[in-house]
Design a protein around this motif. Structure first.
Motif, short mmCIF file in Angstrom:
data_model
loop_
_atom_site.label_atom_id
_atom_site.label_comp_id
_atom_site.label_asym_id
_atom_site.label_seq_id
_atom_site.Cartn_x
_atom_site.Cartn_y
_atom_site.Cartn_z
N GLY A 160 -19.23 15.68 25.67
CA GLY A 160 -17.92 15.54 26.29
C GLY A 160 -17.15 16.85 26.30
N LEU A 161 -17.20 17.57 25.19
CA LEU A 161 -16.52 18.86 25.09
C LEU A 161 -17.10 19.84 26.12
N TYR A 214 -17.46 14.98 13.53
CA TYR A 214 -16.69 13.87 14.10
C TYR A 214 -15.92 13.14 12.98
N TRP A 230 -11.39 16.38 25.34
CA TRP A 230 -12.04 15.08 25.60
C TRP A 230 -11.17 14.24 26.52
N THR A 243 -10.41 20.08 20.66
CA THR A 243 -11.52 19.21 21.10
C THR A 243 -10.98 17.88 21.61
N ASP A 274 -20.89 18.81 21.29
CA ASP A 274 -20.53 17.53 21.90
C ASP A 274 -20.61 17.61 23.43
N SER A 309 -15.99 18.82 29.63
CA SER A 309 -14.57 19.05 29.93
C SER A 309 -14.30 20.54 30.15
#
Length: 303
Positions: A260-261, A242, A299, A295, A258, A264
């Motif tokens: 979120g990754l 990050y 996101w 990425t 991650d 998604s």
């Protein structure tokens, strides 16, 4: 960097394909953000460089020029200091990066085709200050985004400084020098775990001793910088990547685990289960050297 000054105002020439609305969409995703304010598409923020603090308002004309106005008599006198502010803004918005190869690659990619088209003009918005980036990485570990923003606000308002203008406070992130002198007990009022308090103080101490700095990490290869960060207590592969992505600007940074990754990818591919790590590695083969942008765009699908 192409910029000039008109009547004490800095004007920065923007790269082709920059879209301020796409970037404002990202910057305004969380109402509890305390490091800047956005009103009528104008960003107000304190930029701190060395001992100089400038309160600026940033706006954009036709996606061609970024206009930087100084408020509260905070315009630095020396030209080199104003040039540093331009450099900071370039780093914040990743303005020196030509995204043409990324968009070419994304056009043919099953995951990136939609977000690259929908959010065209979005840059990986940076956190140029290493201590702020590391703190944000630690604060965000294993909690939802809204709670992470709440912790950041508590931390900044308790230990940071501010410039007051028009009856509002514009915050400066706490310095590592100040945090290095604290104990976890001093952070007890902030609703984070004792472990996170220890990690943040530990990072501040490393920086205060000169053992950790942005300049030092920037001279390393991606792998060496990643290893150096992971050696620090409280920083695992996710936090390291990050920070490598948003502060140190390594385009190969890839926080593969991650949440979120993962979510998604599940949404874009309309999956009824989470993709495995092996599947993500397979999907990311075409992203070589653009992993951080891939990425970031994925996101963006989530909000």
């Amino acid at each position: 960097m192409i910029w000039h000054e008109v009547n004490d105002v800095i004007v920065i020439t923007l790269p082709e394909g920059f879209d301020m609305n796409a970037n404002l969409g990202y910057l305004s995703r969380e109402k509890n953000e305390c490091m800047y304010e956005i009103e009528s598409d104008i960003i107000t923020k304190v930029i701190t460089l060395g001992g100089i603090r400038s309160l600026v308002q940033i706006s954009v004309i036709s996606n061609k020029q970024m206009v930087v106005q100084f408020l509260n008599n905070s315009r630095p006198i020396e030209k080199w200091q104003r040039e540093e502010i331009v450099t900071y803004i370039h780093e914040w918005f990743d303005l020196d990066n030509d995204l043409t190869p990324f968009y070419e690659m994304a056009k043919a990619d099953s995951l990136l085709k939609m977000p690259a088209k929908k959010f065209y003009g979005l840059r990986v918005i940076g956190i140029p200050d290493l201590f702020e980036a590391l703190c944000w990485g630690v604060l965000g570990q294993q909690i939802n985004l809204a709670f992470a923003y709440s912790l950041k606000r508590q931390f900044v308002e308790r230990f940071g400084d501010f410039i007051e203008w028009n009856g509002k406070k514009y915050w400066v992130f706490p310095s590592y020098e100040r945090i290095a002198e604290l104990t976890p007990a001093d952070l007890a009022d902030i609703k984070m775990t004792v472990k996170k308090s220890e990690y943040i103080i530990g990072i501040a101490k490393l920086m205060a001793r000169g053992e950790l700095s942005r300049g030092r990490l920037m001279k390393m290869s991606f792998k060496d910088a990643e290893k150096s960060l992971i050696k620090i207590r409280g920083i695992g592969p996710w936090t390291a990547n990050y920070v490598l992505m948003r502060c140190l600007r390594f385009q190969t940074a890839f926080p593969i685990d991650d949440v979120g990754l993962i979510n998604s990818i599940k949404i874009v591919h309309n999956m009824n289960r989470k993709p495995t790590k092996d599947e993500i590695l397979e999907l990311s083969i075409p992203w070589k050297n653009w992993e951080s942008y891939a990425t970031f765009y994925l996101w963006r699908v989530l909000y």
